[in-house]
Write a protein that holds these residues in place. Structure first.
Motif, PDB file in Angstrom:
ATOM      1  N   ILE A  46      47.674  57.096  15.694  1.00  0.00           N
ATOM      2  CA  ILE A  46      48.042  58.514  15.855  1.00  0.00           C
ATOM      3  C   ILE A  46      46.885  59.319  16.439  1.00  0.00           C
ATOM      4  CG2 ILE A  46      48.691  60.617  14.624  1.00  0.00           C
ATOM      5  CD1 ILE A  46      50.173  58.805  12.600  1.00  0.00           C
ATOM      6  N   ALA A  47      45.706  59.208  15.824  1.00  0.00           N
ATOM      7  CA  ALA A  47      44.571  60.026  16.272  1.00  0.00           C
ATOM      8  C   ALA A  47      44.116  59.640  17.679  1.00  0.00           C
ATOM      9  CB  ALA A  47      43.417  59.904  15.287  1.00  0.00           C
ATOM     10  N   ILE A  48      44.147  58.333  17.999  1.00  0.00           N
ATOM     11  CA  ILE A  48      43.755  57.914  19.353  1.00  0.00           C
ATOM     12  C   ILE A  48      44.706  58.527  20.375  1.00  0.00           C
ATOM     13  CG2 ILE A  48      43.352  55.969  20.886  1.00  0.00           C
ATOM     14  CD1 ILE A  48      42.784  54.248  18.457  1.00  0.00           C
ATOM     15  N   ASP A  49      45.987  58.555  20.038  1.00  0.00           N
ATOM     16  CA  ASP A  49      46.977  59.169  20.913  1.00  0.00           C
ATOM     17  C   ASP A  49      46.660  60.653  21.119  1.00  0.00           C
ATOM     18  OD1 ASP A  49      49.559  59.074  22.362  1.00  0.00           O
ATOM     19  OD2 ASP A  49      50.239  60.390  20.750  1.00  0.00           O
ATOM     20  N   HIS A  50      46.264  61.337  20.040  1.00  0.00           N
ATOM     21  CA  HIS A  50      45.880  62.751  20.158  1.00  0.00           C
ATOM     22  C   HIS A  50      44.686  62.917  21.096  1.00  0.00           C
ATOM     23  CE1 HIS A  50      48.712  63.841  17.172  1.00  0.00           C
ATOM     24  NE2 HIS A  50      47.967  63.669  16.081  1.00  0.00           N
ATOM     25  N   LEU A  51      43.679  62.066  20.939  1.00  0.00           N
ATOM     26  CA  LEU A  51      42.461  62.189  21.750  1.00  0.00           C
ATOM     27  C   LEU A  51      42.770  62.041  23.235  1.00  0.00           C
ATOM     28  CD1 LEU A  51      40.052  60.091  19.499  1.00  0.00           C
ATOM     29  CD2 LEU A  51      39.908  62.548  19.894  1.00  0.00           C
ATOM     30  N   VAL A  52      43.636  61.082  23.525  1.00  0.00           N
ATOM     31  CA  VAL A  52      43.999  60.847  24.927  1.00  0.00           C
ATOM     32  C   VAL A  52      44.874  61.991  25.450  1.00  0.00           C
ATOM     33  CG1 VAL A  52      45.264  59.327  26.489  1.00  0.00           C
ATOM     34  CG2 VAL A  52      43.787  58.346  24.722  1.00  0.00           C
ATOM     35  N   LYS A  53      45.874  62.359  24.663  1.00  0.00           N
ATOM     36  CA  LYS A  53      46.842  63.362  25.104  1.00  0.00           C
ATOM     37  C   LYS A  53      46.200  64.731  25.304  1.00  0.00           C
ATOM     38  CE  LYS A  53      50.898  63.218  23.344  1.00  0.00           C
ATOM     39  NZ  LYS A  53      52.028  63.256  22.379  1.00  0.00           N
ATOM     40  N   PHE A  54      45.281  65.101  24.394  1.00  0.00           N
ATOM     41  CA  PHE A  54      44.701  66.442  24.459  1.00  0.00           C
ATOM     42  C   PHE A  54      43.375  66.485  25.208  1.00  0.00           C
ATOM     43  CE2 PHE A  54      47.278  66.721  20.428  1.00  0.00           C
ATOM     44  CZ  PHE A  54      48.308  67.450  21.011  1.00  0.00           C
ATOM     45  N   GLY A  55      43.021  65.362  25.838  1.00  0.00           N
ATOM     46  CA  GLY A  55      41.916  65.373  26.783  1.00  0.00           C
ATOM     47  C   GLY A  55      40.534  65.458  26.189  1.00  0.00           C
ATOM     48  N   PHE A  56      40.294  64.732  25.085  1.00  0.00           N
ATOM     49  CA  PHE A  56      38.935  64.681  24.529  1.00  0.00           C
ATOM     50  C   PHE A  56      37.985  64.138  25.590  1.00  0.00           C
ATOM     51  CE2 PHE A  56      35.789  62.035  22.041  1.00  0.00           C
ATOM     52  CZ  PHE A  56      35.021  63.112  21.625  1.00  0.00           C
ATOM     53  N   GLU A  57      36.867  64.842  25.804  1.00  0.00           N
ATOM     54  CA  GLU A  57      35.969  64.497  26.902  1.00  0.00           C
ATOM     55  C   GLU A  57      34.902  63.479  26.517  1.00  0.00           C
ATOM     56  OE1 GLU A  57      34.459  68.201  28.298  1.00  0.00           O
ATOM     57  OE2 GLU A  57      36.415  68.926  28.949  1.00  0.00           O
ATOM     58  N   GLY A  58      34.842  63.114  25.228  1.00  0.00           N
ATOM     59  CA  GLY A  58      33.864  62.125  24.806  1.00  0.00           C
ATOM     60  C   GLY A  58      34.393  60.705  24.965  1.00  0.00           C
ATOM     61  N   TYR A  67      43.708  43.053  20.516  1.00  0.00           N
ATOM     62  CA  TYR A  67      43.998  43.724  21.788  1.00  0.00           C
ATOM     63  C   TYR A  67      42.749  43.759  22.676  1.00  0.00           C
ATOM     64  CZ  TYR A  67      47.988  45.567  19.148  1.00  0.00           C
ATOM     65  OH  TYR A  67      49.122  45.693  18.389  1.00  0.00           O
ATOM     66  N   GLN A  68      42.985  43.756  23.969  1.00  0.00           N
ATOM     67  CA  GLN A  68      41.916  44.000  24.934  1.00  0.00           C
ATOM     68  C   GLN A  68      41.955  45.439  25.450  1.00  0.00           C
ATOM     69  OE1 GLN A  68      42.298  40.984  27.996  1.00  0.00           O
ATOM     70  NE2 GLN A  68      41.059  39.525  26.822  1.00  0.00           N
ATOM     71  N   GLU A  69      43.116  46.051  25.330  1.00  0.00           N
ATOM     72  CA  GLU A  69      43.289  47.422  25.805  1.00  0.00           C
ATOM     73  C   GLU A  69      44.385  48.090  25.002  1.00  0.00           C
ATOM     74  OE1 GLU A  69      44.747  49.790  29.838  1.00  0.00           O
ATOM     75  OE2 GLU A  69      43.900  47.759  30.023  1.00  0.00           O
ATOM     76  N   MET A  70      44.247  49.391  24.742  1.00  0.00           N
ATOM     77  CA  MET A  70      45.312  50.185  24.121  1.00  0.00           C
ATOM     78  C   MET A  70      45.107  51.654  24.486  1.00  0.00           C
ATOM     79  SD  MET A  70      44.283  50.525  20.060  1.00  0.00           S
ATOM     80  CE  MET A  70      44.431  48.789  19.694  1.00  0.00           C
ATOM     81  N   HIS A  71      46.202  52.359  24.634  1.00  0.00           N
ATOM     82  CA  HIS A  71      46.180  53.789  24.980  1.00  0.00           C
ATOM     83  C   HIS A  71      45.378  54.050  26.262  1.00  0.00           C
ATOM     84  CE1 HIS A  71      47.825  54.737  20.969  1.00  0.00           C
ATOM     85  NE2 HIS A  71      46.948  53.868  20.487  1.00  0.00           N
ATOM     86  N   GLY A  72      45.342  53.015  27.141  1.00  0.00           N
ATOM     87  CA  GLY A  72      44.583  53.161  28.372  1.00  0.00           C
ATOM     88  C   GLY A  72      43.084  53.045  28.177  1.00  0.00           C
ATOM     89  N   LEU A  73      42.651  52.556  27.011  1.00  0.00           N
ATOM     90  CA  LEU A  73      41.230  52.429  26.694  1.00  0.00           C
ATOM     91  C   LEU A  73      40.873  50.970  26.454  1.00  0.00           C
ATOM     92  CD1 LEU A  73      41.150  55.305  24.042  1.00  0.00           C
ATOM     93  CD2 LEU A  73      40.248  55.470  26.373  1.00  0.00           C
ATOM     94  N   GLN A  74      39.654  50.580  26.786  1.00  0.00           N
ATOM     95  CA  GLN A  74      39.185  49.241  26.469  1.00  0.00           C
ATOM     96  C   GLN A  74      39.081  49.093  24.965  1.00  0.00           C
ATOM     97  OE1 GLN A  74      35.496  48.118  28.312  1.00  0.00           O
ATOM     98  NE2 GLN A  74      35.289  46.221  27.106  1.00  0.00           N
ATOM     99  N   CYS A  75      39.545  47.946  24.457  1.00  0.00           N
ATOM    100  CA  CYS A  75      39.518  47.682  23.021  1.00  0.00           C
ATOM    101  C   CYS A  75      38.482  46.598  22.736  1.00  0.00           C
ATOM    102  CB  CYS A  75      40.901  47.240  22.545  1.00  0.00           C
ATOM    103  SG  CYS A  75      41.067  47.162  20.756  1.00  0.00           S
TER     104      CYS A  75
END
Length: 721
Positions: A46-58, A67-75
């Motif tokens: 849930i929180a990772i989805d929020h970070l991606v959706k709301f544009g966290f810049e960090g 997984y090797q990748e999730m939510h468009g991020l390297q895992c």
């Protein structure tokens, strides 16, 4: 999403390693999720989805070996393989894996962590052991750990959302920086208050759910926010507090920073005082002391979520002067009357305007319905340009008016909006508008510092909390200064016998300036009779024992004894009664006291609150104490000024002021005695559980006061301390 540049939040700090762990926890630049999930509906996703959706810049580092990748991020498969030590680790794993994972985080160089998992102190002995492991480890290694059993955190000004709160999908974080921070011990209440505030138009900065507080206690978060320039006020929900002394210090920081702190306090209980020795302890339950402490510390207390956010909304208008004396200007005479009733019932004042002000209103606007307060503007607002401006100018010219409340709906509020804004700007006075229609000028009014409510009861409820808080600032300043002064002046603590009886307690009171009654200790019936003769009849005779707090219930008191034989008989009776009712009690004879008369009786008591320490209770004696619980409470110290405030808070105070032809009591002497009790108690701090005078007899004005009965319960003193 427009956010502040993250670099501005760390000021001139160039190395993240030099930041405090709390900074990394609440303002992270990089976040790892241990137990991350690719499913945005699961706890670890849930929180990772929020970070991606709301544009966290960090930077965001999911950690999961599946997984090797999730939510468009390297895992990453594990903590050790992360390319850096992130500022913050979020542990979305089971309770049994939390501690070993925390150890790995520390080894990686991670200095802050959030623990979602439940199954700790709330689950019994084994859970408490696991939680203590976390507490010990975080303290030893200076890690900031939020939780366990928490929803997580969210810096809504930067988009650093680590909370698994799905409410952000329906109520997305504000664009731009927010200035109200939210701190709760309950995850569900955190969500409820966020939604309530969002719908009230509040823009949030920090969203903090503290959970079990293994590492960081509620007041520590407040301390951080008191120093945070981005946070202008804080709202929250509190069930239990561990560190009252820290909260006292934090409240001083809020005061110096001009920040409002508004809390809902639940979970209060009177049960802790059931077994107490004194009447004071039964009156000074946790709930009463909490409320008194909050008031002294300048913490506004709300009763429900709606009132909480309404008060926070009002607190955002702090650039206007305000107080509890209110002028009501209404387009409806009926609503003006209703508002007056509601305001007065809520403890606010609607003072009658002076005759000069009424005359001016009649001269300028003869068509007005009522001019005494409330002021009935009538429907003439439709027909008369400038009518509202003339009324407002007259009201703010009256030094007896602190706040102006205006009721005008829809089109009529729009019609006078400019006049409202101008009057508020020119006077610097707080104007509050109530619009039960759909005025188009609401945004303009709010931008000009004029709050607008759409519900009459909610407006009055918020005013009843906020306006006294504004007005009582000077009283809080007085107590803070007094506390600092007394802490410096108290000096060496007094050492006491562990088993103080009434006679010894009175001698101690007397040595600190509290007048006590004439009395002698008698060891037998003949001594009692002789002492009574010397004292002068009538006399009272009371058992003397460090083990008997409630003498009357033990059959150990006889009053109005008028001759020596009556005293001898009374001696035998009380001794026999006490030996039957309290066979284990140590008996040290009896006290022979001269019977006294006065205007009224007070109870003055000190108890030790487990959170805030020594507190005072003052009340009128007799049925006012036992039946009506007519008492006032303060944290120590108390001086004559505060003592007088406490007396005036009592419903029965008029009985001491010459009520219906009775003599006026010596109120000044009573205040002096109350202040002396406070000074003594502070000298005894560390050695006292309870101290009580019951009653303190108040004589007629000029004749002073006298303590007729007293008890002191001491605590064992560590000789090595």
């Amino acid at each position: 999403m427009n956010k502040r540049d993250i670099s501005t939040q760390v000021a001139a700090v160039t190395e993240r390693g030099s930041l405090r762990p709390m900074d990394l926890l609440l303002n992270p630049r990089s976040i790892a999720f241990i137990g991350a999930s690719a499913d945005p509906s699961r706890l670890g996703g849930i929180a990772i989805d929020h970070l991606v959706k709301f544009g966290f810049e960090g930077k965001v580092y999911p950690v999961n070996p599946k997984y090797q990748e999730m939510h468009g991020l390297q895992c990453y498969p594990d903590i050790e393989s992360l390319p850096e030590a992130p500022d913050l680790a979020v542990l979305a794993i089971g309770a049994d894996m939390v501690f070993p994972t925390l150890v790995k985080c520390h080894a990686k160089g991670i200095r802050a962590a959030i623990i979602y998992a439940s199954g700790f102190a709330e689950e019994g002995e084994e859970g408490a052991r696991l939680q203590q492991q976390i507490a010990d480890f975080s303290r030893e290694h200076d890690m900031a750990v939020c939780g366990p059993n928490c929803m997580g955190l969210a810096n809504l000004s930067t988009g650093a959302i680590t909370a698994f709160a799905t409410i952000f999908r329906d109520y997305p974080p504000n664009t731009g920086a927010g200035h109200v921070s939210l701190v709760t011990q309950s995850g569900n209440m955190c969500a409820i208050l966020y939604v309530a505030g969002y719908e009230r138009g509040i823009k949030f900065n920090q969203f903090i759910n503290t959970g079990n507080e293994a590492s960081i206690e509620f007041a520590e978060y407040l301390e951080y926010l008191a120093d945070d320039p981005q946070t202008h006020s804080v709202i929250g929900y509190l069930e239990g507090l561990r560190d009252g002394e820290r909260l006292i210090r934090v409240s001083e920081k809020f005061h110096r920073a001009g920040k409002a702190l508004i809390l809902i306090k639940s979970g209060e209980t009177e049960q802790g005082s059931i077994a107490a020795m004194s009447h004071t302890a039964s009156l000074a339950g946790n709930q009463a002391i909490n409320r008194a402490a909050f008031r002294q510390l300048g913490i506004m207390q709300a009763r429900d979520p709606m009132q909480l956010v309404d008060v926070a909304y009002l607190a955002g208008m702090k650039d206007r002067s305000a107080g509890r004396r209110i002028a009501v200007a209404s387009i409806s005479g009926a609503m003006g009357g209703l508002l007056t009733d509601l305001l007065v019932s809520a403890g606010l004042e609607v003072p009658v305007l002076p005759q000069d002000a009424q005359r001016i209103l009649k001269e300028k606007a003869p068509m007005l319905g009522m001019v005494a307060n409330p002021i009935d503007l009538t429907a003439n607002l439709y027909n008369r340009e400038g009518l509202a401006a003339e009324v407002f100018a007259t009201l703010v010219a009256d030094s007896n008016i602190d706040t102006v409340l205006v009721y005008a709906t829809g089109y009529l509020l729009d019609r006078i909006a400019d006049e409202l804004i101008d009057a508020s700007r020119r006077s610097g006075r707080l104007f509050i508008a109530i619009d039960t229609g759909k005025a188009k000028s609401r945004d303009d009014l709010e931008r000009a510092g004029i709050p607008v409510f759409t519900d009459v009861a909610r407006a009055v409820g918020a005013m009843a909390t906020y306006l006294p808080w504004r007005e009582e600032a000077s009283r809080r300043d007085h107590w803070r200064a007094l506390r600092t002064e007394r802490e410096v002046a108290t000096g060496e603590k007094l050492l006491l016998s562990p088993r103080m009886d009434e006679y010894q307690t009175k001698r101690l009171l007397e040595s600190h300036g509290v007048p006590v009654c004439a009395e002698r200790v008698a060891r037998n019936a003949d001594e009692a009779a002789a002492f009574a003769d010397m004292t002068g009849f009538p006399v009272a005779l009371k058992i003397l024992s460090p083990d008997i707090a409630h003498k009357t219930e033990a059959g150990g008191v006889r009053l109005h004894l008028t001759n020596a034989d009556a005293v001898r008989n009374a001696y035998a009776e009380v001794m026999d009664n006490v030996r039957v009712s309290q066979p284990e009690a140590e008996l040290r004879g009896v006290l022979v006291q001269k019977m006294e008369a006065g205007v009224g009786e007070l109870i003055v008591g000190i108890t030790r609150d487990p959170i805030f320490g020594l507190s005072m209770t003052v009340g009128l004696g007799g049925i006012f104490t036992e039946l009506f619980r007519d008492v006032s409470h303060r944290l120590l110290p108390v001086d004559e000024t505060i003592a007088h405030e406490m007396l005036k808070e009592l419903r029965g105070y008029k009985l001491l002021t010459g009520f219906r032809g009775k003599p006026r009591g010596d109120i000044a002497a009573a205040c002096s005695a109350i202040a002396a009790v406070s000074t003594l108690a502070m000298h005894l701090d560390g050695a006292i559980n309870e101290l009580e005078i019951n009653p303190l007899l108040v004589r007629a004005e000029g004749d002073g006061v006298v303590a007729l009965d007293a008890l002191l319960s001491t605590t064992p003193v560590d000789s090595n301390s």
